[in-house]
Design a protein around this motif. Structure first.
Motif, PDB file in Angstrom:
ATOM      1  N   HIS A 288       2.478   1.594  -3.397  1.00 39.71           N
ATOM      2  CA  HIS A 288       1.432   1.984  -4.354  1.00 39.71           C
ATOM      3  C   HIS A 288       1.098   3.476  -4.188  1.00 39.71           C
ATOM      4  O   HIS A 288       0.987   4.216  -5.176  1.00 39.71           O
ATOM      5  CB  HIS A 288       0.198   1.113  -4.098  1.00 39.71           C
ATOM      6  CG  HIS A 288      -0.995   1.435  -4.929  1.00 39.71           C
ATOM      7  ND1 HIS A 288      -0.952   1.529  -6.305  1.00 39.71           N
ATOM      8  CD2 HIS A 288      -2.292   1.678  -4.583  1.00 39.71           C
ATOM      9  CE1 HIS A 288      -2.153   1.828  -6.767  1.00 39.71           C
ATOM     10  NE2 HIS A 288      -2.986   1.927  -5.739  1.00 39.71           N
ATOM     11  N   ASN A 289       0.995   3.929  -2.938  1.00 44.85           N
ATOM     12  CA  ASN A 289       0.695   5.356  -2.687  1.00 44.85           C
ATOM     13  C   ASN A 289       1.806   6.265  -3.189  1.00 44.85           C
ATOM     14  O   ASN A 289       1.577   7.435  -3.477  1.00 44.85           O
ATOM     15  CB  ASN A 289       0.479   5.616  -1.193  1.00 44.85           C
ATOM     16  CG  ASN A 289      -0.835   5.022  -0.720  1.00 44.85           C
ATOM     17  OD1 ASN A 289      -1.708   4.698  -1.538  1.00 44.85           O
ATOM     18  ND2 ASN A 289      -0.989   4.836   0.594  1.00 44.85           N
TER      19      ASN A 289
ATOM     20  N   LYS B 290       0.852  -1.206   0.000  1.00 41.60           N
ATOM     21  CA  LYS B 290       0.000   0.000   0.000  1.00 41.60           C
ATOM     22  C   LYS B 290       0.879   1.245   0.000  1.00 41.60           C
ATOM     23  O   LYS B 290       0.654   2.189  -0.768  1.00 41.60           O
ATOM     24  CB  LYS B 290      -0.897  -0.018   1.248  1.00 41.60           C
ATOM     25  CG  LYS B 290      -2.124   0.854   1.123  1.00 41.60           C
ATOM     26  CD  LYS B 290      -2.975   0.779   2.378  1.00 41.60           C
ATOM     27  CE  LYS B 290      -4.045  -0.276   2.300  1.00 41.60           C
ATOM     28  NZ  LYS B 290      -4.782  -0.451   3.544  1.00 41.60           N
TER      29      LYS B 290
ATOM     30  N   THR C  70      -4.985  -3.871  -1.976  1.00 40.93           N
ATOM     31  CA  THR C  70      -4.317  -2.564  -2.102  1.00 40.93           C
ATOM     32  C   THR C  70      -4.640  -1.842  -3.404  1.00 40.93           C
ATOM     33  O   THR C  70      -4.414  -0.636  -3.506  1.00 40.93           O
ATOM     34  CB  THR C  70      -2.782  -2.745  -2.060  1.00 40.93           C
ATOM     35  OG1 THR C  70      -2.394  -3.577  -3.149  1.00 40.93           O
ATOM     36  CG2 THR C  70      -2.317  -3.363  -0.744  1.00 40.93           C
ATOM     37  N   GLY C  71      -5.095  -2.584  -4.414  1.00 41.72           N
ATOM     38  CA  GLY C  71      -5.320  -1.982  -5.729  1.00 41.72           C
ATOM     39  C   GLY C  71      -4.009  -1.667  -6.457  1.00 41.72           C
ATOM     40  O   GLY C  71      -4.004  -0.946  -7.463  1.00 41.72           O
ATOM     41  N   ALA C  72      -2.900  -2.197  -5.971  1.00 40.16           N
ATOM     42  CA  ALA C  72      -1.604  -1.887  -6.600  1.00 40.16           C
ATOM     43  C   ALA C  72      -1.488  -2.569  -7.968  1.00 40.16           C
ATOM     44  O   ALA C  72      -2.139  -3.574  -8.234  1.00 40.16           O
ATOM     45  CB  ALA C  72      -0.466  -2.370  -5.690  1.00 40.16           C
ATOM     46  N   ASP C  73      -0.660  -1.981  -8.818  1.00 43.59           N
ATOM     47  CA  ASP C  73      -0.367  -2.554 -10.132  1.00 43.59           C
ATOM     48  C   ASP C  73       0.757  -3.584  -9.924  1.00 43.59           C
ATOM     49  O   ASP C  73       1.896  -3.216  -9.650  1.00 43.59           O
ATOM     50  CB  ASP C  73       0.078  -1.408 -11.066  1.00 43.59           C
ATOM     51  CG  ASP C  73       0.436  -1.894 -12.459  1.00 43.59           C
ATOM     52  OD1 ASP C  73       0.698  -3.100 -12.625  1.00 43.59           O
ATOM     53  OD2 ASP C  73       0.467  -1.056 -13.375  1.00 43.59           O
TER      54      ASP C  73
ATOM     55  N   GLN D 230      -2.788  -7.720  -3.965  1.00 38.32           N
ATOM     56  CA  GLN D 230      -3.245  -6.858  -5.068  1.00 38.32           C
ATOM     57  C   GLN D 230      -4.706  -6.428  -4.845  1.00 38.32           C
ATOM     58  O   GLN D 230      -5.053  -5.257  -4.982  1.00 38.32           O
ATOM     59  CB  GLN D 230      -3.135  -7.669  -6.358  1.00 38.32           C
ATOM     60  CG  GLN D 230      -3.197  -6.874  -7.628  1.00 38.32           C
ATOM     61  CD  GLN D 230      -2.657  -7.714  -8.800  1.00 38.32           C
ATOM     62  OE1 GLN D 230      -2.606  -8.951  -8.742  1.00 38.32           O
ATOM     63  NE2 GLN D 230      -2.251  -7.042  -9.838  1.00 38.32           N
ATOM     64  N   ALA D 231      -5.550  -7.416  -4.467  1.00 38.76           N
ATOM     65  CA  ALA D 231      -6.968  -7.110  -4.229  1.00 38.76           C
ATOM     66  C   ALA D 231      -7.131  -6.159  -3.036  1.00 38.76           C
ATOM     67  O   ALA D 231      -7.995  -5.275  -3.038  1.00 38.76           O
ATOM     68  CB  ALA D 231      -7.740  -8.408  -3.976  1.00 38.76           C
TER      69      ALA D 231
ATOM     70  N   LYS E 196       5.011   0.798  -9.329  1.00 42.44           N
ATOM     71  CA  LYS E 196       4.421  -0.440  -9.862  1.00 42.44           C
ATOM     72  C   LYS E 196       5.270  -1.593  -9.337  1.00 42.44           C
ATOM     73  O   LYS E 196       6.475  -1.450  -9.160  1.00 42.44           O
ATOM     74  CB  LYS E 196       4.434  -0.420 -11.388  1.00 42.44           C
ATOM     75  CG  LYS E 196       3.508   0.647 -11.956  1.00 42.44           C
ATOM     76  CD  LYS E 196       3.268   0.473 -13.435  1.00 42.44           C
ATOM     77  CE  LYS E 196       4.464   0.917 -14.240  1.00 42.44           C
ATOM     78  NZ  LYS E 196       4.276   0.777 -15.704  1.00 42.44           N
TER      79      LYS E 196
END
Ligand code: 13P
Ligand code: SF4
Length: 356
Positions: A172-173, A169, A194-197, A191-192, A177
């Protein structure tokens, strides 16, 4: 050319070979004598025992009884570097011993056996991982602690299941990537969350990958009052059924704080020792795997964790063999990605024992 299928086959064969060579149980009297001998040997060697939740219950008992620790992989790493003992004896799998050596290079690190591998470590050979990094120069590489010292030396960050979500997280912030290795289920879960790529490696744990969602559903119908708790190395469809997902430490803690009396636990059954000790009146059921003994590789218990025994612990304390040896350049390289994790975890208050 890298052949994923033959690598997977060789990992399964190694897991089965480890399962077959698991130490046989001892009689009670012999066991008692050996436990007393090990207590003396620990003192004579100025050694402290650090055991993972998955190893034999006698090794967990001995660690606590003698001033050592039973913990998840992050706390094991932190405890070892803070303790005064000149020898750390790590009951777990090899990456745990290597991490201890990297964080405490001046200490002697012994393990009951150096044969205790991990399917995730085996699934991520350093030279293939280096190619993976070279193919994605625009990404930060993050590896799970269940990897070799060499792989950690190539990575930007190391994480454990205790801190993977906050670390990814954070990255990602910052607009980074991610290149992730080696556990794909843990990678997909992070991934789910944090929404990170993220681009994820294809490794899996031979224990957790065997948990089956359809069989779990049937078990839930038999026990409608049970709560499912799972380690994030389990398959995604199984995680979807879990009320709590987390590291071994999270799973051990949640049985104390949750208002439930029955738990279906999707992780290595070695953890039941600690759970039953903490909550003797609660019921713990192991999550179902695809088959029984002949048809599953691990059947709910890590074949490499099972190689740790009272006998080889005593023998290593006698002879000093099975010592983790890493050369200094390797230690220096691997320490960078591990120290990032330790510093981040300390700042976020994620270390139970506090900072070094
Ligand atoms: P923890 O870091 O949660 O203890 O997990 C280590 C491991 O190997 C799980 O299979
Ligand atoms: Fe590795 Fe799985 Fe064993 Fe954990 S349980 S040490 S991830 S093989």
């Amino acid at each position: 050319m890298f052949d994923l299928k033959s690598l997977k086959d060789s990992i399964s064969q190694k897991a089965i070979a480890a399962k077959i060579s698991a130490p046989s149980p001892m009689d009670e009297h012999e066991e008692k004598l050996l436990i007393n001998k090990i207590k003396r040997q620990l003192e004579e060697n100025n050694a402290v025992l650090v055991s993972h939740y998955y190893v034999d219950e006698k090794l967990q008992y001995l660690a606590e009884e003698t001033g050592g620790l039973v913990a998840d992989s992050l706390e094991m790493a932190n405890f070892g570097r803070r303790h005064q003992a000149t020898t750390l004896v790590v009951c777990g799998v090899r990456f745990m011993g290597e991490t201890a050596k990297i964080l405490s290079p001046n200490k002697r690190i012994l393990m009951p056996t150096l044969e205790a591998e991990c399917s995730l470590d085996l699934a991520c050979p350093a030279e293939i991982f280096q190619e993976f990094i070279s193919q994605h120069p625009d990404r930060i590489s993050v590896v799970y602690a269940n990897t070799s010292a060499e792989v950690k030396g190539l990575a930007d960050w190391t994480v454990t299941s205790s801190n993977a979500v906050p670390i990814i997280k954070h990255l990602h912030n910052q607009g980074e990537k991610i290149l992730w290795a080696p556990d794909r289920h843990l990678g997909n879960w992070v991934q789910a969350m944090t929404g990170a790529d993220m681009i994820n490696w294809e490794g899996h744990c031979v224990v957790h990958d065997e948990f089956r969602t359809s069989a779990l559903q049937e078990l839930l119908e038999e026990h409608p009052d049970a709560v499912v708790i799972a380690h994030p190395e389990s398959p995604e469809e199984l995680l979807a059924k879990a009320k709590v997902i987390g590291s071994t430490k999270v799973l051990v803690n949640v049985i104390n704080t949750m208002n439930a009396n029955k738990f279906i636990v999707a992780t290595d059954e070695g953890i039941f020792y600690k759970m039953q000790q903490m909550q003797p009146n609660k019921q713990f059921i192991v999550a179902p795997t695809g088959g029984k003994s002949a048809t599953c590789t691990a059947c709910g218990h890590c074949p490499w964790m099972a190689l740790n025994s009272l006998k080889n612990l005593s023998s290593v304390l006698e002879s000093g063999h099975s010592e983790i040896q890493l050369d200094n350049p390797m230690i220096e390289k691997a320490r960078v990605s591990i120290n990032r994790m330790m510093d981040f975890s300390a700042k976020q208050g994620l270390l139970v024992q506090g900072d070094a």
